[in-house]
Structure formats: structure tokens, C-alpha cells
Design an enzyme around this catalytic site. Structure first.
Site, PDB file in Angstrom:
ATOM      1  CB  ILE A   1      -0.995  -0.031   1.177  1.00  0.00           C
ATOM      2  CG1 ILE A   1      -1.833  -1.313   1.136  1.00  0.00           C
ATOM      3  CG2 ILE A   1      -1.923   1.169   1.175  1.00  0.00           C
ATOM      4  CD1 ILE A   1      -2.597  -1.549  -0.167  1.00  0.00           C
TER       5      ILE A   1
ATOM      6  CG  HIS B   1      -4.422  -2.259  12.092  1.00  0.00           C
ATOM      7  ND1 HIS B   1      -5.195  -2.545  10.990  1.00  0.00           N
ATOM      8  CD2 HIS B   1      -4.247  -0.924  12.102  1.00  0.00           C
ATOM      9  CE1 HIS B   1      -5.489  -1.420  10.363  1.00  0.00           C
ATOM     10  NE2 HIS B   1      -4.924  -0.420  11.014  1.00  0.00           N
TER      11      HIS B   1
HETATM   12  N1  GLN Z   1       0.212   5.075   1.392  1.00  0.00           N
HETATM   13  C1  GLN Z   1      -0.048   5.158   2.772  1.00  0.00           C
HETATM   14  C2  GLN Z   1       0.818   4.156   3.530  1.00  0.00           C
HETATM   15  O1  GLN Z   1       1.048   3.113   3.023  1.00  0.00           O
HETATM   16  C3  GLN Z   1      -1.495   4.903   3.093  1.00  0.00           C
HETATM   17  C4  GLN Z   1      -1.820   5.075   4.546  1.00  0.00           C
HETATM   18  C5  GLN Z   1      -3.285   5.014   4.887  1.00  0.00           C
HETATM   19  O2  GLN Z   1      -4.069   4.463   4.173  1.00  0.00           O
HETATM   20  N2  GLN Z   1      -3.685   5.546   5.994  1.00  0.00           N
HETATM   21  O3  GLN Z   1       1.257   4.396   4.612  1.00  0.00           O
HETATM   22 ZN    ZN Z   2      -4.822   2.413   4.694  1.00  0.00          ZN
END
Ligand code: GLN
Ligand code: ZN
Length: 760
Positions: A435, A698
Site C-alpha cells: 500500500i 495492525h
Molecule cells: N500510502 C499510505 C501508507 O502506506 C497509506 C496510509 C493510509 O491508508 N492511511 O502508509
Molecule cells: Zn490504509
């Protein structure tokens, strides 16, 4: 005479003393007695600040160690079963365990759930009502705090979250929690009797759910609750905020409370209704200074708007900030980096008290020198801010004016784009990605701190960041991921990072606001038209791409998320500000593309939390939010793939808008709900690609391959496999490397297995 009161003052302390002390206590460096002393000192200081400013009735009970809802739950013995068996050293020790979770002797006591407090960026702990746990009055710190405050010799007002808000926001295992209302009221009555015994004349009972569209039975319950509380020897100030009360006014007027507080900043139209319906011999408290934003008020306009109210209620008129001041930073006094002009536009909690006092004194015709100083400053700001060159950027205004419908759409439909992207990116089935962020190690944090403090040179810092990127690229290549990321080592926070790079946005030094528990954030201040003087992320993204033959994703924060996590100017509609941010991001997207970045992710984790409190306003919000996203994303070639990411677990009610964003790929949180979330996408026939998170970032636990495979097979029952991606739930910055690599390895192996089996 108008009575000046305050609904609540920031509890974190001027220098985040509370946060620091609690964290020291957790580490065992501070005893409970020492921690208690810090709390006492903060309360005392806060009351003194309020007295000095001219607040006539002090709030008591607005202080909380971690969260007021949690404190109330504990006071009423609303303790989840999993936390009940263990004997606690003290109520405070228990409170922190409820908030943070614990493990005692083989059992794991999960923390209470946390969620957003209305449309603020504050998070409260969700009370858990269990049928076998009767309400009873346990240890309430309120009574001892009243004793502390009494020593100051000022009239007091106890502050308490109301029974209906408490029940409504909790989680319960019975069908209808309102069945337990009377039982709860007995406990409120006990507590309020004890408060009254201490000689406190008023209690402010916060019922912010009054601003929500409540089911009829909840609306009706207000009459029941406040009739009951009216029998107690204490006067009730029923307190609403964050919007207009949604119950009809003849009903409101029939509630037997001694006073009512209205948020006139969010809903100024309420004054007219109050004039019509609220008796002039009952207290009316008007929230006239904005407790949610940080701009200096137009005091003259506020005073003028209150004249009729004063004539009508006279002695019974009270004035306050619109809501508790916990949502704004403590004081502007320590800010040194903001220039004088911008600083003069700002008002934090302490300054807001003086603004409030100024309004009341002018209304009463007893303004002194201090008040005339505040009024003069306000008038000065009102007169100059409009004309200030830094607010209006004609280049930005012209660009917005000249936007056409085409600017809000990709040139080609998704189906066509997808083919071109597949060819250009040469991705396998079940493509894997992450992500954005990789572990923010102690090393990274130390280097950033050293750079900020000037202990290392910019060149040294840059070398360090480059080395970090080399490292994450190498690790991702070794793991066999398909679309890589640069890891975000240069970013402390996904919004804060962009603030200094955008024109029209400022960053304070000490503008901390409590987000939850001991976590504080420093939201950027959007004060003027927003633009991007130069590329913000191209350098590191291009560098990362130069290190790999695989696609590396560019990484941006979307317009709605930047907006939501900032203090936003009040002289322009929020949606217009979002468009300006979107234009700045659009330029960045184009620059990334030009630099050879073929996959660009625009994160919008805050899109959902920006939804208005009342549903009838949702569609207008969503429409503009979606358009702003598309404005940021639509300038690219068909073959450039746009991703977005949202880390939450509820899409049912906004899925149509999510589809309208038209991102080629959306990555979402699904692992904890075992892909249930995908139901919304299936039912809607979501047309584009989806990366349902396959493991929960998490948790430090390395996910199990069979579990991930099961999740992906479940996903493939709902979404055609050729449109599925394989990725974690969210960014990995809070994790350590060993668990991160182990988890990704499991994930990549599962994707490979699925590919081999040709499962699609
Ligand atoms: N690109 C961000 C990360 O990977 C996304 C964080 C989020 O969704 N809060 O940290
Ligand atoms: Zn996120």
C-alpha cells in the site's frame, strides 16, 4: 448580565504534558502518584487560564486521562467481560488496560474499540454494553475534581456526556439498548446527587447525538430522560453541538431542562427558532466562537448578531464556544515560525476564550481595554484578510474557472484502458503489491529528527533516504512482488508531508490536537488558494523506479484526505478548496507520468470520514469529493494505471460513489471481515479492479497461507479473478521488518500458487 462559560478546555497541556507523562508512566518511569500530580497541575493551569480570560463559570469533568467516554464507561462499571476477571492495581491501571488491551496469564484482553467522534478527528472508545453487567456507580474522578476546582472560589459547572449519547454510541448485545435506560438513569441520578451535594449548581450534559438524524424512539427518549433528571437537585444545561438539533422545536421547548446550548457556528439559523420557541425565563447558551476551527472570529458581526438574543433572554443568556475546545490547539503564543500576518489570523483555545469574553462584555456594555484590543484586532484582520495577496491566487482561480467536464474524466473507458495497461505493465494474474509505506524504523526516525534539528546536512539526509529506497526495492525484488513502492521513508505523515510543499498551506510548530489517547496530531492550516510551485514526490519516485525493471507506484495523498486532516479556511466552500488541491495533485500526477511512473496511487482513506453527519447532505458531499478525485487523476494516458486506497470496512452505502471515482484499481481493508466487505462490490457489480486486503497490518502476527488462500478464493467468488489484486490491508509503516517480510512472502507464495492452478 450575560454569563460567560466554557464547554471544555484541551486536556493535553500547552506542551503535551499529559501525553508525555502518561507515556512515561506506561514505561514505568513515573509512578501513579506522579502521574496524578501532572493531571492535577494541568487541570489547575487550565482553570487559571480560563479565570484569567474572564470565564465566569468553570467546567469540571472535561479532563480525562485517555478519553471521556472511556472514563464514563468505567465510572458506571461498563467493563467488557474479558477485562473483568483480572484484579487491577488501581482504577487508573484498569482504565489504561481497557484502552490499550493487555494480556494476563494466557488470556488476551483486547482493547476496547475506538472510533471517530462525530465528524471530528478525535476518536473515542466505544462502550460495550453486556446484558450481564449491570450499571453501577464505581469510581468517578469527577467528585474529586470538583473539590479541586472549588478551591478556586468560582462558580462551577460539572460536565458529563449524556445518557442517550452514551447508549447510542456504545455497542450492545441486546436488541434494544433503550430497555436499559432507566437502569442507567438511576446511576446518573446517584452521580448527579453526589455532584449537587458538593454545592455545584449546574451540570452541562452533552448530547451531541441531537445533531444526528435520530430514530423516533431515540428522539422520544429525550423527554423521558430529562423529565427524570429534572427531579434532581441540580440544574441541567442540555448541550448540543456539531450541527442543528434535528428534533422539532416545539418538542425541544417541552423538555424540562433548566438550560439549552446551541452551536450557532455550525447552525446559526437555530437562533431564530430559539427566539420563537425557547422561553425567555430559561437559560439559553449560545455557542458563538468556533470550537472546531482556528480562525480569529469576526467579533463585531458576532456581537451584532446577538443583540436580539440579549434583549430576549437578558440574565438568562449564556455565551460559550460552539463546542468543547479540545478540537483546537492550546495557544498561538508559542508559534514562532509563522509570519506575523498569518499568526494574527489564528485563534487557538486560549485566544478563543478572550474572543468570547470580548463579545459578552460588549453586549453588556462593560468592555474594558482588553476587550477593545481584541475587537480592534478582529476588525483589523477582517479588513485585511480579504485583501491579502496570499489568500487569492489568480492563477489558481482562473484555472478552476476554466475547467471543463473533460478535465474530470479519463479519456477512455476502464475496459479499454485495462487492456492497454495490462500490455504496458506486463503483470501476471493475481498481481501482488503493497500500500505504500514500509517500516518506519528507529533509524529513519532518528535521521529525520537529526535532519530537522540541523545535526545532519540535507545532502546527508538525502543519501540516507536514497539508501533506504535502495533497500526496500531490493527487498521487494527478492520477495517477488509485482508492483513495487518506494516505501515512503521521507514522509512522517501522509498529509503533513505535503503541507510545506503546497502554496496556501502552512504548518504550525505547536498546533497539537488530541487524536486519541496520547496520540496528538498537528493538522496543516489551509489559509489560501492552494497550488504546487514545484514537483513534490517526483524525485524519490523516479529514483526508486530507476532501481527496478518492475513498475514502482507513485504515491500521493488525495484531495479529500488532505482537506479532512487539515484546518481549512472558512472563506471558501470546502469542496472548492478540494478542487484546488486536486489541481495541484493533477500536476504532480502528470509530472510523475512524465518521469516514467506508470502506476500512480492516490490515497483517499479519509473520503468516508468526511461524510456529513446528516444523510441528506451525503450526496452533495460525495458528488464533489468524487469529482475532486477524478480531477486529480484524469490527466494521464490510458496506459497509466491509477490506484486508490481506502482503509475501512464499510462501502455498502457509498459504493456507487466509489465506482464513480473510476480508479483503475482500488485497494481496501477486508481481511478482518473475511471478505464480507466485498459483498457491496459484488452486489453493485463494481466494474474496475480491486485489491481486497488479505492480511491485517495492525497485527504483528504473520498470516497463515491457508487463510490468505481461503480469502482470495472467497474474493474470486464475488469478483472475477482477472480483476483481483493481492495486497495487505494498509501501509506497513508501523510494522517491523521481520514480520513484514515474512507476511509478504506468505502472500506472494499464495498468489503464485493461485496462478499455477490457473484459478480464474
Ligand atoms: N500510502 C499510505 C501508507 O502506506 C497509506 C496510509 C493510509 O491508508 N492511511 O502508509
Ligand atoms: Zn490504509
Amino acid at each position: 448580565m450575560t454569563q460567560i462559560h466554557n464547554l471544555g478546555y484541551p486536556r493535553i497541556g500547552g506542551d503535551r504534558e499529559l501525553k508525555k507523562a502518561i507515556e512515561q508512566y506506561w514505561k514505568g518511569h513515573l509512578s501513579e502518584a506522579q502521574l496524578q500530580e501532572v493531571g492535577r497541575a494541568i487541570r489547575l493551569e487550565n482553570w487559571k487560564t480560563q479565570i484569567d480570560a474572564g470565564i465566569e463559570r468553570l467546567p469540571v469533568g472535561d479532563f480525562a486521562w485517555y478519553d471521556p467516554m472511556l472514563q464514563l464507561a468505567q465510572s458506571f462499571n461498563v467493563i467488557p467481560k474479558r477485562h473483568r476477571s483480572h484484579q487491577q492495581a488501581s482504577p487508573l491501571a484498569q482504565l489504561f488496560e481497557l484502552a490499550r488491551g493487555a494480556s494476563h496469564c494466557c488470556a488476551n484482553q483486547a482493547a476496547m474499540e475506538m472510533t471517530k467522534w462525530f465528524d471530528t478527528n478525535y476518536h473515542y472508545l466505544v462502550p460495550e454494553f453486556e446484558a450481564d453487567q449491570p450499571f453501577s456507580l464505581g469510581d468517578s474522578p469527577l467528585l474529586a475534581q470538583i473539590d479541586e476546582a472549588k478551591a478556586l472560589g468560582k462558580p462551577l459547572k460539572a460536565v458529563l456526556t449524556g445518557p442517550l449519547t452514551f447508549l447510542y454510541l456504545g455497542r450492545n448485545d441486546s436488541d434494544n439498548i433503550l430497555h436499559r435506560l432507566d437502569e442507567l438513569l438511576d446511576v446518573y441520578a446517584q452521580l448527579l446527587n453526589a455532584v449537587a451535594d458538593k454545592g455545584v449548581e449546574w451540570v452541562q450534559i452533552d448530547e451531541p447525538i441531537l445533531a444526528l438524524e435520530l430514530p423516533l424512539e431515540w428522539q422520544q427518549a429525550f423527554s423521558h430522560v430529562y423529565t427524570r433528571l429534572a427531579t434532581l437537585p441540580i440544574k441541567v444545561l442540555l448541550t448540543s453541538y456539531f450541527g442543528a438539533i434535528t428534533v422539532d422545536w416545539p418538542t425541544i421547548a417541552s423538555w424540562p431542562v433548566a438550560g439549552l446550548h446551541l452551536d450557532l457556528v455550525r447552525a446559526p439559523e437555530q437562533l431564530e427558532q430559539a427566539l420563537r420557541y425557547w422561553p425567555s425565563d430559561k437559560v439559553l447558551s449560545l455557542g458563538v466562537i468556533d470550537g472546531r476551527n482556528i480562525w480569529r472570529s469576526d467579533l463585531k458581526a458576532t456581537i451584532n448578531a446577538l443583540e436580539t438574543a440579549q434583549q430576549n433572554w437578558q440574565q438568562q443568556l449564556w455565551l460559550a464556544p460552539s463546542c468543547s475546545l479540545v478540537h483546537v490547539p492550546v495557544s498561538t503564543e508559542r508559534e514562532q515560525l509563522l509570519d506575523e500576518e498569518l499568526l494574527s489570523w489564528l485563534s487557538f483555545a486560549k485566544q478563543k476564550l478572550s474572543e468570547l469574553v470580548c463579545v459578552a462584555h460588549y453586549l453588556d456594555g462593560k468592555a474594558d481595554e482588553r476587550d477593545s484590543h481584541w475587537l480592534a484586532q478582529s476588525q483589523q484582520v477582517v479588513a485585511t484578510r480579504q485583501q491579502s495577496l496570499r489568500i487569492t491566487d489568480h492563477g489558481v482561480r482562473d484555472r478552476v474557472m476554466q475547467l471543463t467536464e473533460d478535465d474530470f474524466h479519463r479519456a477512455t473507458a476502464y475496459v479499454e484502458r485495462a487492456k492497454l495497461q495490462r500490455e504496458a505493465l506486463n503483470l501476471p494474474r493475481w498481481p501482488t503489491t503493497t500500500i505504500g509505506s514500509f517500516p518506519q524504523t528507529a533509524d529513519i526516525r532518528q535521521h529525520r529528527a537529526a535532519f530537522k534539528a540541523g545535526r545532519i546536512t540535507p545532502a546527508e539526509y538525502d543519501d540516507f533516504i536514497a539508501a533506504q529506497i535502495d533497500d526496500v526495492i531490493a527487498r521487494q525484488e527478492a520477495l517477488g512482488l509485482d508492483v513495487l513502492v518506494h516505501g515512503e521513508p521521507e514522509r512522517n505523515d501522509m498529509v503533513e508531508y505535503f503541507a510545506p510543499l503546497l502554496q496556501g498551506v502552512a504548518q504550525t510548530q505547536f498546533g497539537w490536537v488530541q487524536s486519541y489517547g496520547t496520540r496528538c496530531v498537528k493538522p496543516p492550516v489551509i489559509f489560501g488558494d492552494v497550488s504546487r510551485p514545484k514537483p513534490m514526490t517526483v524525485r524519490w519516485s523516479a529514483y526508486a523506479q530507476s532501481k527496478s525493471a518492475k513498475p514502482v507506484k507513485g504515491m500521493l495523498t488525495g484531495p479529500q484526505t488532505i482537506l479532512n486532516w487539515s484546518f481549512v479556511r472558512s472563506d471558501l466552500p470546502r469542496a472548492d478548496v478540494a478542487d484546488q488541491i486536486a489541481l495541484a495533485l493533477r500536476d504532480e500526477v502528470s509530472d510523475l507520468e512524465r518521469a516514467g511512473i506508470n502506476v500512480i496511487q492516490i490515497d483517499e482513506p479519509a473520503l468516508r470520514e468526511g461524510l456529513p453527519l446528516q444523510r441528506h447532505q451525503w450526496s452533495a458531499y460525495l458528488e464533489r469529493a468524487v469529482r475532486a478525485f477524478r480531477l486529480s487523476a484524469s490527466a494521464v494516458k490510458d496506459s497509466t494505471q491509477i490506484h486508490t486506497h481506502m482503509c475501512y470496512s464499510e462501502f455498502n452505502d457509498i459504493i456507487a460513489s466509489i465506482a464513480k471515482m473510476d480508479a483503475d484499481v482500488i485497494t481496501i481493508e477486508t481481511s478482518r471481515s473475511a471478505m464480507k466487505l466485498l459483498d457491496a462490490f459484488e452486489a453493485f457489480d463494481y466494474p474496475n479492479e480491486i485489491g481486497p486486503g488479505v492480511y491485517d497490518i495492525h497485527s504483528p502476527v504473520v498470516p497463515d497461507a491457508t487463510w490468505i488462500e481461503k480469502l482470495l478464493r472467497l474474493a474470486a467468488e464475488k469478483i472475477p479473478a482477472e480483476r483481483l489484486w493481492v495486497n495487505p490491508d494498509c501501509g506497513l509503516k508501523t510494522r517491523d521488518w521481520p514480520e513484514t517480510e515474512a507476511s509478504i512472502k506468505v502472500m506472494v507464495d499464495v498468489a503464485r500458487k493461485l496462478r499455477q492452478q490457473g484459478n480464474h
